[in-house]
Design a protein around this motif. Structure first.
Motif, PDB file in Angstrom:
ATOM      1  N   LYS A  47      47.971  50.723  41.677  1.00 56.17           N
ATOM      2  CA  LYS A  47      48.059  49.300  41.341  1.00 56.17           C
ATOM      3  C   LYS A  47      46.965  48.502  42.040  1.00 56.17           C
ATOM      4  O   LYS A  47      46.349  47.607  41.455  1.00 56.17           O
ATOM      5  CB  LYS A  47      49.431  48.748  41.739  1.00 56.17           C
ATOM      6  CG  LYS A  47      50.576  49.222  40.864  1.00 56.17           C
ATOM      7  CD  LYS A  47      51.886  48.596  41.328  1.00 56.17           C
ATOM      8  CE  LYS A  47      53.050  49.029  40.438  1.00 56.17           C
ATOM      9  NZ  LYS A  47      54.334  48.438  40.912  1.00 56.17           N
ATOM     10  N   TYR A  52      43.637  49.163  40.430  1.00 57.79           N
ATOM     11  CA  TYR A  52      43.554  48.506  39.131  1.00 57.79           C
ATOM     12  C   TYR A  52      43.245  47.019  39.298  1.00 57.79           C
ATOM     13  O   TYR A  52      42.384  46.467  38.611  1.00 57.79           O
ATOM     14  CB  TYR A  52      44.868  48.682  38.370  1.00 57.79           C
ATOM     15  CG  TYR A  52      44.895  47.967  37.034  1.00 57.79           C
ATOM     16  CD1 TYR A  52      44.333  48.550  35.901  1.00 57.79           C
ATOM     17  CD2 TYR A  52      45.466  46.698  36.915  1.00 57.79           C
ATOM     18  CE1 TYR A  52      44.350  47.903  34.681  1.00 57.79           C
ATOM     19  CE2 TYR A  52      45.486  46.036  35.699  1.00 57.79           C
ATOM     20  CZ  TYR A  52      44.921  46.640  34.588  1.00 57.79           C
ATOM     21  OH  TYR A  52      44.930  45.977  33.389  1.00 57.79           O
ATOM     22  N   LYS A  53      43.928  46.356  40.228  1.00 53.58           N
ATOM     23  CA  LYS A  53      43.734  44.921  40.428  1.00 53.58           C
ATOM     24  C   LYS A  53      42.339  44.595  40.951  1.00 53.58           C
ATOM     25  O   LYS A  53      41.742  43.589  40.587  1.00 53.58           O
ATOM     26  CB  LYS A  53      44.785  44.382  41.400  1.00 53.58           C
ATOM     27  CG  LYS A  53      46.196  44.358  40.828  1.00 53.58           C
ATOM     28  CD  LYS A  53      47.195  43.825  41.852  1.00 53.58           C
ATOM     29  CE  LYS A  53      48.614  43.802  41.283  1.00 53.58           C
ATOM     30  NZ  LYS A  53      49.599  43.307  42.281  1.00 53.58           N
ATOM     31  N   GLY A  94      39.613  46.490  40.519  1.00 49.82           N
ATOM     32  CA  GLY A  94      38.549  47.064  39.701  1.00 49.82           C
ATOM     33  C   GLY A  94      37.976  46.068  38.704  1.00 49.82           C
ATOM     34  O   GLY A  94      38.600  45.045  38.379  1.00 49.82           O
ATOM     35  N   ASN A  95      36.773  46.357  38.208  1.00 48.61           N
ATOM     36  CA  ASN A  95      36.176  45.516  37.167  1.00 48.61           C
ATOM     37  C   ASN A  95      36.790  45.860  35.817  1.00 48.61           C
ATOM     38  O   ASN A  95      37.656  46.739  35.716  1.00 48.61           O
ATOM     39  CB  ASN A  95      34.649  45.651  37.144  1.00 48.61           C
ATOM     40  CG  ASN A  95      34.192  47.076  36.868  1.00 48.61           C
ATOM     41  OD1 ASN A  95      34.835  47.834  36.148  1.00 48.61           O
ATOM     42  ND2 ASN A  95      33.052  47.453  37.436  1.00 48.61           N
ATOM     43  N   ILE A  96      36.348  45.193  34.759  1.00 43.74           N
ATOM     44  CA  ILE A  96      36.956  45.369  33.445  1.00 43.74           C
ATOM     45  C   ILE A  96      36.765  46.791  32.917  1.00 43.74           C
ATOM     46  O   ILE A  96      37.632  47.323  32.205  1.00 43.74           O
ATOM     47  CB  ILE A  96      36.384  44.337  32.433  1.00 43.74           C
ATOM     48  CG1 ILE A  96      37.189  44.358  31.133  1.00 43.74           C
ATOM     49  CG2 ILE A  96      34.910  44.591  32.181  1.00 43.74           C
ATOM     50  CD1 ILE A  96      38.634  43.993  31.276  1.00 43.74           C
ATOM     51  N   GLU A 135      36.714  49.571  34.729  1.00 46.17           N
ATOM     52  CA  GLU A 135      37.707  50.406  35.400  1.00 46.17           C
ATOM     53  C   GLU A 135      39.111  50.124  34.883  1.00 46.17           C
ATOM     54  O   GLU A 135      39.929  51.040  34.750  1.00 46.17           O
ATOM     55  CB  GLU A 135      37.623  50.170  36.912  1.00 46.17           C
ATOM     56  CG  GLU A 135      36.311  50.652  37.510  1.00 46.17           C
ATOM     57  CD  GLU A 135      36.076  50.142  38.919  1.00 46.17           C
ATOM     58  OE1 GLU A 135      36.792  49.208  39.340  1.00 46.17           O
ATOM     59  OE2 GLU A 135      35.194  50.675  39.607  1.00 46.17           O
ATOM     60  N   LYS A 136      39.389  48.872  34.563  1.00 46.66           N
ATOM     61  CA  LYS A 136      40.710  48.527  34.019  1.00 46.66           C
ATOM     62  C   LYS A 136      40.945  49.198  32.665  1.00 46.66           C
ATOM     63  O   LYS A 136      42.033  49.720  32.398  1.00 46.66           O
ATOM     64  CB  LYS A 136      40.846  47.001  33.894  1.00 46.66           C
ATOM     65  CG  LYS A 136      41.096  46.284  35.204  1.00 46.66           C
ATOM     66  CD  LYS A 136      41.261  44.783  34.977  1.00 46.66           C
ATOM     67  CE  LYS A 136      41.776  44.059  36.222  1.00 46.66           C
ATOM     68  NZ  LYS A 136      40.849  44.109  37.346  1.00 46.66           N
ATOM     69  N   TYR A 185      41.660  52.842  33.283  1.00 47.29           N
ATOM     70  CA  TYR A 185      43.031  53.050  33.778  1.00 47.29           C
ATOM     71  C   TYR A 185      44.046  52.921  32.648  1.00 47.29           C
ATOM     72  O   TYR A 185      45.021  53.687  32.575  1.00 47.29           O
ATOM     73  CB  TYR A 185      43.353  52.045  34.882  1.00 47.29           C
ATOM     74  CG  TYR A 185      42.850  52.447  36.250  1.00 47.29           C
ATOM     75  CD1 TYR A 185      43.230  53.655  36.830  1.00 47.29           C
ATOM     76  CD2 TYR A 185      41.992  51.613  36.966  1.00 47.29           C
ATOM     77  CE1 TYR A 185      42.768  54.036  38.081  1.00 47.29           C
ATOM     78  CE2 TYR A 185      41.519  51.985  38.222  1.00 47.29           C
ATOM     79  CZ  TYR A 185      41.910  53.190  38.772  1.00 47.29           C
ATOM     80  OH  TYR A 185      41.449  53.556  40.016  1.00 47.29           O
ATOM     81  N   ILE A 186      43.850  51.951  31.758  1.00 50.27           N
ATOM     82  CA  ILE A 186      44.772  51.757  30.636  1.00 50.27           C
ATOM     83  C   ILE A 186      44.751  52.974  29.712  1.00 50.27           C
ATOM     84  O   ILE A 186      45.810  53.463  29.278  1.00 50.27           O
ATOM     85  CB  ILE A 186      44.408  50.480  29.854  1.00 50.27           C
ATOM     86  CG1 ILE A 186      44.695  49.241  30.707  1.00 50.27           C
ATOM     87  CG2 ILE A 186      45.196  50.410  28.543  1.00 50.27           C
ATOM     88  CD1 ILE A 186      44.194  47.951  30.091  1.00 50.27           C
ATOM     89  N   GLN A 246      32.114  40.201  31.897  1.00 49.18           N
ATOM     90  CA  GLN A 246      33.204  41.141  31.666  1.00 49.18           C
ATOM     91  C   GLN A 246      34.022  40.749  30.436  1.00 49.18           C
ATOM     92  O   GLN A 246      34.539  41.612  29.725  1.00 49.18           O
ATOM     93  CB  GLN A 246      34.098  41.220  32.907  1.00 49.18           C
ATOM     94  CG  GLN A 246      33.353  41.744  34.135  1.00 49.18           C
ATOM     95  CD  GLN A 246      34.266  42.136  35.268  1.00 49.18           C
ATOM     96  OE1 GLN A 246      35.271  42.802  35.076  1.00 49.18           O
ATOM     97  NE2 GLN A 246      33.925  41.717  36.482  1.00 49.18           N
TER      98      GLN A 246
END
Length: 284
Positions: free
Chosen positions: A8, A11-12, A14-16, A18-19, A22-23, A101
């Motif tokens: 978590k 994820y918070k 990280g840049n877009i 990395e997000k 993760y998704i 981003q």
């Protein structure tokens, strides 16, 4: 810190790019778990894939309209997701060096949308696909939009590839697109059509937005962003009302000249003074 809390936190922070990675990983793991438990109870283990992948039938899109986007977060296997996310990591991080981003997520989603439309068109138009049934999954269309978008903006940007040396970005992109064109009559022809659809969006968006007037593509991206504005780089800073029109015009001309130099020869060719000027403008 537990494993879940660590994820978590990453994820918070990280840049877009990395997000999005993760998704995609989370959706892939969820799909594996659901398929496994469904199989244990002798159920339909592919129901999750059927519900969120893009079917080749137009009528299916009417009953499941979300699939035109959700297919871009599904993958058919480990190798499929591995190569897609590696490409997204490197290409995406290069993209956000020059653009915002929010623009990257717009490219990803709208590239996925255009890729899905190309896929549907190909499956229902060309005789090759008549009598066949298929579905579409994968982030490649969105990644193609990002890749071709940054290559259109910086065609002469050079990347260092091991054992090869420096290669211009447009050369790599040309190979990327050529492979998709050669695969149009193969087993994954529908997927290659989707890749080309995403690539076409990336090219058209950057090409249309090169002019500073509001274009139709900016209106399309307003679906995902709150403000309508032309494509801009992260180096451009808002005009300050305290400066005179003459000084603002001169500064903008300097920025445009430097950005043009970057697009032709790459960032590394800038002089120390030019880099310091961009840095100062970016902090205003």
């Amino acid at each position: 810190m537990s494993f879940i809390e660590n994820i978590k936190s990453r994820y918070k922070s990280g840049n877009i790019v990395e997000k999005i990675i993760y998704i995609n990983i989370a959706v892939f793991v969820l799909m594996l778990l659901l398929n496994t438990f469904s199989g244990l109870y002798s159920g339909d283990s592919s129901w999750f894939l059927k519900w969120f992948s893009l079917d080749d039938n137009y009528n299916s899109l009417l009953t499941k309209p979300w699939t035109i986007i959700t297919y871009g977060f599904l993958h058919a296997g480990f190798i499929h997701i591995l190569f897609n996310l590696i490409a997204l990591y490197f290409i995406g991080n290069l993209f956000i060096e020059y653009f915002t981003q929010k623009q990257l997520i717009s490219f990803y989603l709208l590239g996925t949308l255009f890729g899905g439309l190309f896929y549907l068109f190909s499956q229902n138009y060309f005789p090759l696909f008549q009598g066949k049934s298929s579905y579409l999954v994968g982030a490649s269309a969105g990644i193609s939009a990002i890749f071709v978008g940054i290559a259109t903006y910086l065609p002469n940007y050079q990347l260092k590839i091991r054992f090869i040396g420096f290669v211009k970005l447009w050369h790599i992109t040309a190979v990327w697109i050529a492979l998709d064109i050669l695969g149009l009559s193969g087993e994954n022809a529908g997927g290659h059509f989707a890749h080309l659809g995403g690539a076409l969006f990336g090219f058209l968006y950057v090409n249309q937005s090169s002019n500073k007037e509001l274009k139709i593509w900016d209106k399309i991206t307003s679906i995902f962003t709150s403000k309508k504005k032309p494509l801009k780089t992260v180096y451009k800073s808002p005009k300050k009302t305290t400066k005179s029109n003459k000084n603002s015009s001169l500064t903008q001309q300097q920025i445009d000249a430097i950005l043009d130099k970057i697009s032709k020869s790459g960032y590394d060719t800038l002089t120390k003074a030019e880099k310091e000027f961009l840095f100062k403008q970016g902090r205003k």
